[in-house]
Design a protein around this motif. Structure first.
Motif, PDB file in Angstrom:
ATOM      1  N   PRO A 185    -166.746  51.860  26.619  1.00 51.30           N
ATOM      2  CA  PRO A 185    -166.102  50.590  26.053  1.00 51.30           C
ATOM      3  C   PRO A 185    -164.424  50.325  25.961  1.00 51.30           C
ATOM      4  O   PRO A 185    -164.237  49.314  26.166  1.00 51.30           O
ATOM      5  CB  PRO A 185    -166.943  50.429  24.924  1.00 51.30           C
ATOM      6  N   ALA A 186    -164.093  51.385  25.362  1.00 45.72           N
ATOM      7  CA  ALA A 186    -162.438  51.431  25.274  1.00 45.72           C
ATOM      8  C   ALA A 186    -161.782  51.687  26.396  1.00 45.72           C
ATOM      9  O   ALA A 186    -162.084  52.604  27.396  1.00 45.72           O
ATOM     10  CB  ALA A 186    -162.337  52.302  24.149  1.00 45.72           C
ATOM     11  N   SER A 187    -160.888  51.183  26.801  1.00 46.71           N
ATOM     12  CA  SER A 187    -159.917  51.308  27.959  1.00 46.71           C
ATOM     13  C   SER A 187    -159.274  52.701  28.218  1.00 46.71           C
ATOM     14  O   SER A 187    -158.984  52.990  29.199  1.00 46.71           O
ATOM     15  CB  SER A 187    -158.987  50.141  27.885  1.00 46.71           C
TER      16      SER A 187
ATOM     17  N   ARG B 103    -168.510  61.850  44.499  1.00 43.79           N
ATOM     18  CA  ARG B 103    -169.835  61.386  45.617  1.00 43.79           C
ATOM     19  C   ARG B 103    -170.475  60.234  45.180  1.00 43.79           C
ATOM     20  O   ARG B 103    -170.783  59.391  45.725  1.00 43.79           O
ATOM     21  CB  ARG B 103    -170.942  62.675  45.213  1.00 43.79           C
ATOM     22  N   THR B 104    -170.197  59.796  43.647  1.00 43.04           N
ATOM     23  CA  THR B 104    -171.007  58.568  43.209  1.00 43.04           C
ATOM     24  C   THR B 104    -169.773  57.690  42.337  1.00 43.04           C
ATOM     25  O   THR B 104    -170.490  56.569  42.341  1.00 43.04           O
ATOM     26  CB  THR B 104    -172.095  59.023  42.421  1.00 43.04           C
ATOM     27  N   LEU B 105    -168.893  57.975  42.018  1.00 44.56           N
ATOM     28  CA  LEU B 105    -168.117  57.193  40.902  1.00 44.56           C
ATOM     29  C   LEU B 105    -167.532  55.935  42.064  1.00 44.56           C
ATOM     30  O   LEU B 105    -167.372  56.217  43.280  1.00 44.56           O
ATOM     31  CB  LEU B 105    -166.995  57.728  40.453  1.00 44.56           C
ATOM     32  N   PRO B 106    -167.406  54.906  41.366  1.00 39.12           N
ATOM     33  CA  PRO B 106    -166.806  53.734  42.260  1.00 39.12           C
ATOM     34  C   PRO B 106    -165.524  53.893  42.626  1.00 39.12           C
ATOM     35  O   PRO B 106    -164.736  54.648  41.812  1.00 39.12           O
ATOM     36  CB  PRO B 106    -166.935  52.328  41.550  1.00 39.12           C
ATOM     37  N   PHE B 107    -165.082  53.304  43.757  1.00 44.04           N
ATOM     38  CA  PHE B 107    -163.573  53.460  44.173  1.00 44.04           C
ATOM     39  C   PHE B 107    -163.037  52.824  43.155  1.00 44.04           C
ATOM     40  O   PHE B 107    -163.224  51.558  42.633  1.00 44.04           O
ATOM     41  CB  PHE B 107    -163.228  53.024  45.567  1.00 44.04           C
ATOM     42  N   GLY B 108    -161.706  53.360  42.780  1.00 45.01           N
ATOM     43  CA  GLY B 108    -160.894  52.834  41.855  1.00 45.01           C
ATOM     44  C   GLY B 108    -160.983  53.111  40.396  1.00 45.01           C
ATOM     45  O   GLY B 108    -160.168  52.948  39.570  1.00 45.01           O
TER      46      GLY B 108
ATOM     47  N   GLY C 204    -157.364  77.811  43.935  1.00 46.19           N
ATOM     48  CA  GLY C 204    -157.994  76.933  45.039  1.00 46.19           C
ATOM     49  C   GLY C 204    -159.290  76.125  44.543  1.00 46.19           C
ATOM     50  O   GLY C 204    -159.495  75.061  44.846  1.00 46.19           O
ATOM     51  N   VAL C 205    -160.110  76.840  43.703  1.00 40.91           N
ATOM     52  CA  VAL C 205    -161.256  76.306  43.160  1.00 40.91           C
ATOM     53  C   VAL C 205    -161.329  76.812  41.602  1.00 40.91           C
ATOM     54  O   VAL C 205    -161.162  78.029  41.348  1.00 40.91           O
ATOM     55  CB  VAL C 205    -162.537  76.849  43.788  1.00 40.91           C
ATOM     56  N   VAL C 206    -161.551  75.903  40.782  1.00 42.49           N
ATOM     57  CA  VAL C 206    -161.498  76.051  39.124  1.00 42.49           C
ATOM     58  C   VAL C 206    -162.552  75.310  38.451  1.00 42.49           C
ATOM     59  O   VAL C 206    -163.100  74.389  39.237  1.00 42.49           O
ATOM     60  CB  VAL C 206    -160.177  75.845  38.486  1.00 42.49           C
ATOM     61  N   PRO C 207    -163.156  75.785  37.485  1.00 50.34           N
ATOM     62  CA  PRO C 207    -164.013  75.022  36.594  1.00 50.34           C
ATOM     63  C   PRO C 207    -163.445  73.825  35.944  1.00 50.34           C
ATOM     64  O   PRO C 207    -161.955  74.075  35.559  1.00 50.34           O
ATOM     65  CB  PRO C 207    -164.391  76.008  35.526  1.00 50.34           C
ATOM     66  N   VAL C 208    -163.918  72.577  35.851  1.00 56.61           N
ATOM     67  CA  VAL C 208    -163.381  71.560  35.420  1.00 56.61           C
ATOM     68  C   VAL C 208    -164.361  70.687  34.513  1.00 56.61           C
ATOM     69  O   VAL C 208    -165.468  70.935  34.600  1.00 56.61           O
ATOM     70  CB  VAL C 208    -162.562  70.355  36.341  1.00 56.61           C
ATOM     71  N   ARG C 209    -163.594  69.732  33.484  1.00 50.20           N
ATOM     72  CA  ARG C 209    -164.503  68.985  32.902  1.00 50.20           C
ATOM     73  C   ARG C 209    -163.923  67.504  33.417  1.00 50.20           C
ATOM     74  O   ARG C 209    -162.633  67.378  33.420  1.00 50.20           O
ATOM     75  CB  ARG C 209    -164.159  68.880  31.527  1.00 50.20           C
ATOM     76  N   VAL C 210    -164.870  66.639  33.847  1.00 53.98           N
ATOM     77  CA  VAL C 210    -164.460  65.371  34.132  1.00 53.98           C
ATOM     78  C   VAL C 210    -164.989  64.409  33.419  1.00 53.98           C
ATOM     79  O   VAL C 210    -166.222  64.376  32.929  1.00 53.98           O
ATOM     80  CB  VAL C 210    -165.007  65.065  35.646  1.00 53.98           C
ATOM     81  N   GLU C 211    -164.103  63.319  32.872  1.00 56.52           N
ATOM     82  CA  GLU C 211    -164.391  62.558  31.961  1.00 56.52           C
ATOM     83  C   GLU C 211    -163.971  61.134  32.673  1.00 56.52           C
ATOM     84  O   GLU C 211    -162.802  60.920  32.974  1.00 56.52           O
ATOM     85  CB  GLU C 211    -163.774  62.503  30.684  1.00 56.52           C
ATOM     86  N   ARG C 212    -164.876  60.090  32.794  1.00 62.50           N
ATOM     87  CA  ARG C 212    -164.449  58.817  33.342  1.00 62.50           C
ATOM     88  C   ARG C 212    -163.526  58.063  32.107  1.00 62.50           C
ATOM     89  O   ARG C 212    -164.354  57.859  30.989  1.00 62.50           O
ATOM     90  CB  ARG C 212    -165.579  58.077  33.675  1.00 62.50           C
ATOM     91  N   LEU C 213    -162.600  57.140  32.431  1.00 67.14           N
ATOM     92  CA  LEU C 213    -161.892  56.463  31.674  1.00 67.14           C
ATOM     93  C   LEU C 213    -162.054  54.996  32.266  1.00 67.14           C
ATOM     94  O   LEU C 213    -162.514  54.742  33.323  1.00 67.14           O
ATOM     95  CB  LEU C 213    -160.277  56.692  31.814  1.00 67.14           C
ATOM     96  N   GLU C 214    -161.859  54.000  31.253  1.00 72.79           N
ATOM     97  CA  GLU C 214    -161.990  52.740  31.727  1.00 72.79           C
ATOM     98  C   GLU C 214    -160.785  51.678  31.437  1.00 72.79           C
ATOM     99  O   GLU C 214    -159.964  52.245  30.637  1.00 72.79           O
ATOM    100  CB  GLU C 214    -163.186  52.171  30.690  1.00 72.79           C
TER     101      GLU C 214
END
Length: 133
Positions: free
Chosen positions: A29-31, A72-77, A123-133
């Protein structure tokens, strides 16, 4: 005691559907807020010079010097914060391509994003991915 075995006929189908579900990260909800504290964890890789200038799945040319990524699934942009779990460095990237295609990876980063996460050598590392808005 008798069981109706037809009730269990749907179980394999339900398990298959569950196993095929994606790691879609809902928007927040928050940008500038991340969707959750935990986000999604997995392995990240990067791609660079070999793909520089080629068209991405979104239609724009790939720029290895930009802060972009393939998911794979997040929208472009969509913008996501990617944190290298080995050194806690993070970078915000924009999704503009599909992938990764290597098994066990959740995101492919541009070479510049990988440099900012200090993951070029590994080359390859463990990460956390968090979507921002």
């Amino acid at each position: 005691m008798t069981f109706n075995l037809r009730c269990f006929g749907w179980l394999p189908l339900l398990l298959l559907v569950q196993s095929c579900s994606s790691n879609f990260l809902p928007s927040s909800p928050a940008s500038t807020q991340a969707t959750s504290v935990a986000g999604v964890q997995g392995m990240a890789s990067y791609y660079g010079a070999r793909h520089h200038g080629r068209k991405t799945a979104s239609g724009e040319p790939f720029n290895q010097h930009a802060l972009t990524a393939a998911h794979r699934t997040l929208p472009f942009g969509a913008r996501v914060r990617v944190t290298n779990l080995n050194n806690k460095k993070s970078v915000v990237v924009r999704i503009n391509d599909r992938g990764p295609y290597a098994k066990g990876r959740i995101i492919d980063l541009s070479a510049q994003a990988a440099r900012e996460l200090n993951m070029i050598r590994a080359g390859v590392v463990p990460v956390r991915v968090e979507r921002l808005e």
